[in-house]
Motif scaffolding. Structure first.
Motif, PDB file in Angstrom:
ATOM      1  N   ASN A  47       2.922 -20.631  39.744  1.00  0.00           N
ATOM      2  CA  ASN A  47       4.455 -21.082  40.030  1.00  0.00           C
ATOM      3  C   ASN A  47       4.973 -19.918  40.016  1.00  0.00           C
ATOM      4  O   ASN A  47       5.783 -19.531  39.265  1.00  0.00           O
ATOM      5  CB  ASN A  47       4.874 -21.870  38.795  1.00  0.00           C
ATOM      6  CG  ASN A  47       4.317 -23.462  38.645  1.00  0.00           C
ATOM      7  OD1 ASN A  47       4.148 -23.878  37.634  1.00  0.00           O
ATOM      8  ND2 ASN A  47       4.044 -23.961  39.764  1.00  0.00           N
ATOM      9  N   PRO A  48       4.962 -19.292  41.239  1.00  0.00           N
ATOM     10  CA  PRO A  48       5.692 -17.864  41.539  1.00  0.00           C
ATOM     11  C   PRO A  48       7.361 -18.010  41.724  1.00  0.00           C
ATOM     12  O   PRO A  48       8.024 -17.097  41.200  1.00  0.00           O
ATOM     13  CB  PRO A  48       5.237 -17.328  42.920  1.00  0.00           C
ATOM     14  CG  PRO A  48       4.824 -18.869  43.602  1.00  0.00           C
ATOM     15  CD  PRO A  48       4.299 -19.593  42.531  1.00  0.00           C
ATOM     16  N   GLN A  71       6.735 -18.942  23.224  1.00  0.00           N
ATOM     17  CA  GLN A  71       7.635 -17.947  23.756  1.00  0.00           C
ATOM     18  C   GLN A  71       8.959 -18.578  24.410  1.00  0.00           C
ATOM     19  O   GLN A  71       9.810 -17.749  24.906  1.00  0.00           O
ATOM     20  CB  GLN A  71       6.977 -17.035  24.383  1.00  0.00           C
ATOM     21  CG  GLN A  71       5.908 -16.233  23.838  1.00  0.00           C
ATOM     22  CD  GLN A  71       6.358 -15.373  22.480  1.00  0.00           C
ATOM     23  OE1 GLN A  71       5.991 -15.438  21.336  1.00  0.00           O
ATOM     24  NE2 GLN A  71       7.324 -14.651  22.603  1.00  0.00           N
ATOM     25  N   THR A  72       8.912 -19.973  24.481  1.00  0.00           N
ATOM     26  CA  THR A  72       9.980 -20.422  25.524  1.00  0.00           C
ATOM     27  C   THR A  72      11.503 -20.115  24.843  1.00  0.00           C
ATOM     28  O   THR A  72      11.769 -20.701  23.698  1.00  0.00           O
ATOM     29  CB  THR A  72       9.871 -21.913  25.676  1.00  0.00           C
ATOM     30  OG1 THR A  72       8.392 -22.060  25.881  1.00  0.00           O
ATOM     31  CG2 THR A  72      10.829 -22.481  26.515  1.00  0.00           C
ATOM     32  N   GLU A  73      12.428 -19.562  25.627  1.00  0.00           N
ATOM     33  CA  GLU A  73      13.659 -19.191  25.013  1.00  0.00           C
ATOM     34  C   GLU A  73      14.315 -20.431  24.306  1.00  0.00           C
ATOM     35  O   GLU A  73      15.003 -20.188  23.276  1.00  0.00           O
ATOM     36  CB  GLU A  73      14.390 -18.343  25.952  1.00  0.00           C
ATOM     37  CG  GLU A  73      15.806 -17.812  25.598  1.00  0.00           C
ATOM     38  CD  GLU A  73      16.623 -17.318  26.436  1.00  0.00           C
ATOM     39  OE1 GLU A  73      17.732 -16.695  26.343  1.00  0.00           O
ATOM     40  OE2 GLU A  73      16.278 -17.340  27.659  1.00  0.00           O
ATOM     41  N   ALA A  98      12.166 -16.695  38.504  1.00  0.00           N
ATOM     42  CA  ALA A  98      13.465 -17.166  37.858  1.00  0.00           C
ATOM     43  C   ALA A  98      13.563 -16.669  36.252  1.00  0.00           C
ATOM     44  O   ALA A  98      14.505 -16.147  35.944  1.00  0.00           O
ATOM     45  CB  ALA A  98      13.629 -18.560  37.760  1.00  0.00           C
ATOM     46  N   LYS A  99      12.229 -16.756  35.685  1.00  0.00           N
ATOM     47  CA  LYS A  99      12.076 -16.082  34.386  1.00  0.00           C
ATOM     48  C   LYS A  99      12.118 -14.714  34.282  1.00  0.00           C
ATOM     49  O   LYS A  99      12.843 -14.221  33.345  1.00  0.00           O
ATOM     50  CB  LYS A  99      10.700 -16.308  33.604  1.00  0.00           C
ATOM     51  CG  LYS A  99      10.556 -18.036  33.572  1.00  0.00           C
ATOM     52  CD  LYS A  99       9.182 -18.378  32.940  1.00  0.00           C
ATOM     53  CE  LYS A  99       8.928 -19.850  32.473  1.00  0.00           C
ATOM     54  NZ  LYS A  99       7.672 -20.057  32.328  1.00  0.00           N
ATOM     55  N   SER A 100      11.967 -13.978  35.455  1.00  0.00           N
ATOM     56  CA  SER A 100      11.853 -12.495  35.213  1.00  0.00           C
ATOM     57  C   SER A 100      13.557 -11.990  35.344  1.00  0.00           C
ATOM     58  O   SER A 100      13.630 -10.652  34.638  1.00  0.00           O
ATOM     59  CB  SER A 100      11.252 -11.934  36.514  1.00  0.00           C
ATOM     60  OG  SER A 100      11.942 -12.272  37.917  1.00  0.00           O
TER      61      SER A 100
END
Length: 359
Positions: free
Chosen positions: A348-349, A114-116, A354-356
């Protein structure tokens, strides 16, 4: 606290087996221990790969991916460089920086699928008519590949993407060997995994601090900014150690490549902040004599400038053996550094936050 007292404290801390389940709640230590078995499983899987392209048409290989999924490509390139294969490169971006066509094999690596960035690169490469090998555990990437009947190797691990690097590396080696792009001997794989098993047995959490190199190195990195030096077959490995310390230990770390750093970075040796750094030199036992001489030069200079450092020698076995064993050591160093800092190494919060922002 003087260094001797500090060492005794760290020894007691890291040898206390109750520490591990109290901080490492997801059991990353167990996933590290299973590394040799993962390599065997991955190698076996490549024997079942349905090759559906004419490898004689391949003029270059482009590996696309991000994070841990791309690191395997770096390690592959270091091995391939010694064999003078067709050009192999790794792209970590949203778009390709070069022209490709039907003579290009694009290896799309994404643990999640799913990596953009990887999906964008895949779509662009497809528009140019490239050939594909897809490595992942599922997601949109594998779905796209299935719909086009492309070559697929699945990563069947329940782990963090960064914990699947050895698995992905062996998948890459096996697949490119099947395609005739790189030469990998099955006996070498088995011997390397046997040696890796012995290494992991000597690094796991119930091995005493006195004989556990990973625990000792983690202690040396505490309260310092580790800077990893690597060249030759350990060029990509330097990046790997750095990123593992970032992700597992939640600590700053940096990496430099040899011989390039001798043309710029060493000027910093004259600074007033050398005691804040800890240099780790990853030295292969095989390689160009000119490269190996640079390690000797760096050791002398670091001593002269009184910069804390330690040289870690690769074993005397094959390239693959050295890469797998140095990979395991770096993973354990970052793991123990997390434990002495009191942080759970698995989540890895900050990366997730950052992804959010893109959701």
């Amino acid at each position: 606290m003087d260094s001797e007292t500090s060492d005794r404290y760290m020894q007691g801390l890291l040898d206390d087996q109750s520490l591990y389940p109290s901080i490492d709640v997801s059991g990353l230590r167990d996933r590290l221990f299973r590394l040799p078995g993962q390599c065997i499983e991955a190698w076996s899987k490549t024997k079942l790969l349905q090759v559906n392209i004419d490898s004689r048409e391949i003029k270059n290989v482009v590996i696309i991916g991000m994070g841990g999924s791309a690191i395997a490509g770096d390690l592959l390139i270091d091995m391939a460089s010694a064999q003078k294969t067709v050009p192999i490169s790794v792209v970590r971006d949203f778009s390709l920086p070069m022209k490709i066509d039907s003579s290009t094999l694009v290896v799309a690596c994404s643990y999640s699928g799913q990596t953009e960035e990887t999906l964008a690169l895949y779509d662009e490469a497809a528009s140019y008519g490239a050939k594909f090998l897809v490595i992942g555990s599922g997601g949109a990437l594998v779905s796209k590949a299935e719909s086009k009947n492309e070559m697929i190797l699945t990563v069947d691990l329940a782990s963090e993407p960064r914990s699947a690097v050895a698995y992905s590396l062996v998948l890459l080696l096996g697949a490119l060997s099947r395609l005739g792009i790189i030469s990998v001997d099955g006996d070498d794989v088995r011997d390397s995994v046997a040696f890796l098993t012995a290494t992991v047995n000597g690094l796991k959490e119930d091995v005493s601090y006195e004989t556990n190199l990973a625990k000792q190195l983690a202690t040396n990195c505490l309260s310092k900014s580790p800077v990893i030096y690597g060249g030759g077959i350990f060029t990509g490995m330097a990046r790997r150690w750095k990123t593992q310390i970032n992700e597992n230990s939640k600590s700053w770390a940096f990496y430099e490549t040899i011989p390039e750093l001798l043309h710029n970075s060493i000027e910093a040796y004259a600074s007033d902040h050398n005691d804040e750094k800890f240099i780790i030199l990853l030295r292969p036992s095989i390689g160009d004599d000119r490269l190996l001489s640079r390690y000797d030069i760096l050791g002398k200079m670091l001593s002269e400038y009184e910069i804390p450092f330690q040289t870690i020698e690769g074993d005397s076995h094959s390239m693959l053996s050295q890469i797998l064993n140095m990979l395991a050591l770096g993973d354990y160093v970052s793991y123990y550094l997390a434990l002495v800092r009191g942080v759970d190494p698995a989540p890895n919060p900050v990366i997730n936050r950052a992804k959010s922002f893109n959701e």
